[in-house]
Design an enzyme around this catalytic site. Structure first.
Site, PDB file in Angstrom:
ATOM      1  N   HIS A   1      -4.963  -5.070  -8.243  1.00  0.00           N
ATOM      2  CA  HIS A   1      -5.288  -3.883  -7.411  1.00  0.00           C
ATOM      3  C   HIS A   1      -7.354  -4.555  -7.578  1.00  0.00           C
ATOM      4  O   HIS A   1      -7.679  -5.334  -8.302  1.00  0.00           O
ATOM      5  CB  HIS A   1      -5.287  -3.186  -8.928  1.00  0.00           C
ATOM      6  CG  HIS A   1      -6.380  -1.244  -8.418  1.00  0.00           C
ATOM      7  ND1 HIS A   1      -5.704  -0.562  -6.884  1.00  0.00           N
ATOM      8  CD2 HIS A   1      -7.283  -1.040  -9.032  1.00  0.00           C
ATOM      9  CE1 HIS A   1      -6.887   0.479  -7.293  1.00  0.00           C
ATOM     10  NE2 HIS A   1      -7.746  -0.094  -7.991  1.00  0.00           N
TER      11      HIS A   1
ATOM     12  N   MET B   1       0.850  -1.479   0.159  1.00  0.00           N
ATOM     13  CA  MET B   1       0.009   0.075   0.113  1.00  0.00           C
ATOM     14  C   MET B   1       0.935   1.122   0.326  1.00  0.00           C
ATOM     15  O   MET B   1       0.264   2.481   0.609  1.00  0.00           O
ATOM     16  CB  MET B   1      -1.056   0.043   1.236  1.00  0.00           C
ATOM     17  CG  MET B   1      -1.612  -1.065   0.815  1.00  0.00           C
ATOM     18  SD  MET B   1      -3.187  -1.412  -0.111  1.00  0.00           S
ATOM     19  CE  MET B   1      -4.350  -0.509  -0.369  1.00  0.00           C
TER      20      MET B   1
ATOM     21  N   GLN C   1     -11.564 -14.564  -5.781  1.00  0.00           N
ATOM     22  CA  GLN C   1     -11.346 -14.327  -6.985  1.00  0.00           C
ATOM     23  C   GLN C   1     -10.317 -13.895  -7.689  1.00  0.00           C
ATOM     24  O   GLN C   1      -9.554 -14.150  -8.392  1.00  0.00           O
ATOM     25  CB  GLN C   1     -12.288 -13.835  -7.941  1.00  0.00           C
ATOM     26  CG  GLN C   1     -13.473 -13.929  -8.243  1.00  0.00           C
ATOM     27  CD  GLN C   1     -13.690 -15.370  -8.625  1.00  0.00           C
ATOM     28  OE1 GLN C   1     -12.950 -15.328  -9.162  1.00  0.00           O
ATOM     29  NE2 GLN C   1     -14.730 -16.507  -7.890  1.00  0.00           N
TER      30      GLN C   1
ATOM     31  N   ASN D   1       1.666  -5.921 -10.165  1.00  0.00           N
ATOM     32  CA  ASN D   1       0.345  -5.858  -9.349  1.00  0.00           C
ATOM     33  C   ASN D   1      -0.949  -6.013  -8.787  1.00  0.00           C
ATOM     34  O   ASN D   1      -1.626  -5.992 -10.208  1.00  0.00           O
ATOM     35  CB  ASN D   1       0.403  -3.778  -8.475  1.00  0.00           C
ATOM     36  CG  ASN D   1      -0.884  -3.409  -7.892  1.00  0.00           C
ATOM     37  OD1 ASN D   1      -0.390  -3.702  -6.666  1.00  0.00           O
ATOM     38  ND2 ASN D   1      -1.864  -2.715  -8.120  1.00  0.00           N
TER      39      ASN D   1
HETATM   40  C1  GAR Z   1      -6.273  -6.985  -2.228  1.00  0.00           C
HETATM   41  O1  GAR Z   1      -7.448  -6.715  -2.231  1.00  0.00           O
HETATM   42  C2  GAR Z   1      -5.241  -6.510  -2.737  1.00  0.00           C
HETATM   43  O2  GAR Z   1      -6.166  -6.232  -3.945  1.00  0.00           O
HETATM   44  C3  GAR Z   1      -5.793  -5.010  -2.381  1.00  0.00           C
HETATM   45  O3  GAR Z   1      -5.499  -4.919  -0.801  1.00  0.00           O
HETATM   46  C4  GAR Z   1      -6.013  -6.752  -1.007  1.00  0.00           C
HETATM   47  C5  GAR Z   1      -4.872  -6.990   0.101  1.00  0.00           C
HETATM   48  O4  GAR Z   1      -4.942  -8.374   0.607  1.00  0.00           O
HETATM   49  N1  GAR Z   1      -4.436  -4.453  -2.863  1.00  0.00           N
HETATM   50  C6  GAR Z   1      -4.407  -2.727  -2.898  1.00  0.00           C
HETATM   51  O5  GAR Z   1      -5.779  -1.793  -2.819  1.00  0.00           O
HETATM   52  C7  GAR Z   1      -3.653  -2.345  -3.998  1.00  0.00           C
HETATM   53  N2  GAR Z   1      -3.856  -0.622  -4.339  1.00  0.00           N
HETATM   54  P1  GAR Z   1      -4.013  -9.116   1.068  1.00  0.00           P
HETATM   55  O6  GAR Z   1      -2.763  -8.277   1.757  1.00  0.00           O
HETATM   56  O7  GAR Z   1      -4.895 -10.487   2.160  1.00  0.00           O
HETATM   57  O8  GAR Z   1      -3.255 -10.449  -0.192  1.00  0.00           O
END
Ligand code: GAR
Length: 194
Positions: free
Chosen positions: A108, A89, A172, A106
């Protein structure tokens, strides 16, 4: 065998799926997991799977450039072929991104080009969208705007909140990111559509 480094900021559920996918005839293996937050829950999960980890606390650095210089060191040491941002992030500067041009992915949580940035699920619901989803893309200097390597769609249901929609999308994401990484590591950039 391609060498993969993964950057996270939180629980790392996508990272765990990526780690677990790199097995057998997969063309890549994970060599390192790093975070900008020493408290990120995903670090212990990676260590528990025998992967080297590191944390560079962005709050301990006076500038974005200083943070990125520190972040770069352990990454360069392992000479990754591919870097996967998985819930990482921090916005990366063009200078940092350029170092890994065409090698950084990445995930998103929106159907890009819709909703780059934050609060993607709330924005999709607010807009009355009937579909939401996730995108894996190549990281370029522009935020959430690089070439799309895969997308997965889910329906937005009546009564969805940002949290219920996020949970449906995350299921997903866990299918999409490993599928894209496998294809990308094999040298194929054809988008994965789920
Ligand atoms: C996920 O939903 C990912 O797509 C999002 O953060 C979450 C992380 O979950 N990413 C963003 O928003 C990037 N800007 P995780 O730590 O359980 O994989």
């Amino acid at each position: 065998m391609k060498r993969v480094a993964i950057l996270i900021s939180g629980g790392g559920s996508n990272m765990v799926r990526l780690l677990d996918s790199m097995d057998g005839d997969h063309p890549a293996r994970a060599v390192l997991v790093g975070s900008n937050d020493p408290a990120a829950g995903g670090l212990a999960k990676a260590a528990g799977r025998g992967i080297a980890t590191f944390a560079i606390d962005h709050r301990a650095h006076a500038s974005r450039a200083a943070f990125e210089a520190a972040l770069l060191e352990p990454l360069l040491e392992v000479q990754p072929d591919i870097i996967c941002l998985a819930g990482f992030m921090r916005i990366l500067t063009p200078d940092f991104v350029r170092r890994f041009d065409g090698r950084m992915l990445n995930i998103h949580p929106s159907l890009l080009p819709k909703y780059p940035g934050l609060h993607t699920h709330a924005r999709a619901i607010e807009a009355g969208d009937t579909q939401a989803g996730a995108t894996v893309h190549e990281v370029t200097a522009d935020l959430d705007a690089g070439p799309i390597l895969g997308q997965a769609r889910v329906p937005v249901l009546v009564g969805d909140t940002a949290d219920t929609l996020a949970a449906r999308v995350l299921v997903q994401e866990h299918r999409l990111y490993p599928a894209v990484l496998r294809r990308f590591a094999a040298g194929d950039r054809t988008p994965v559509i789920l």
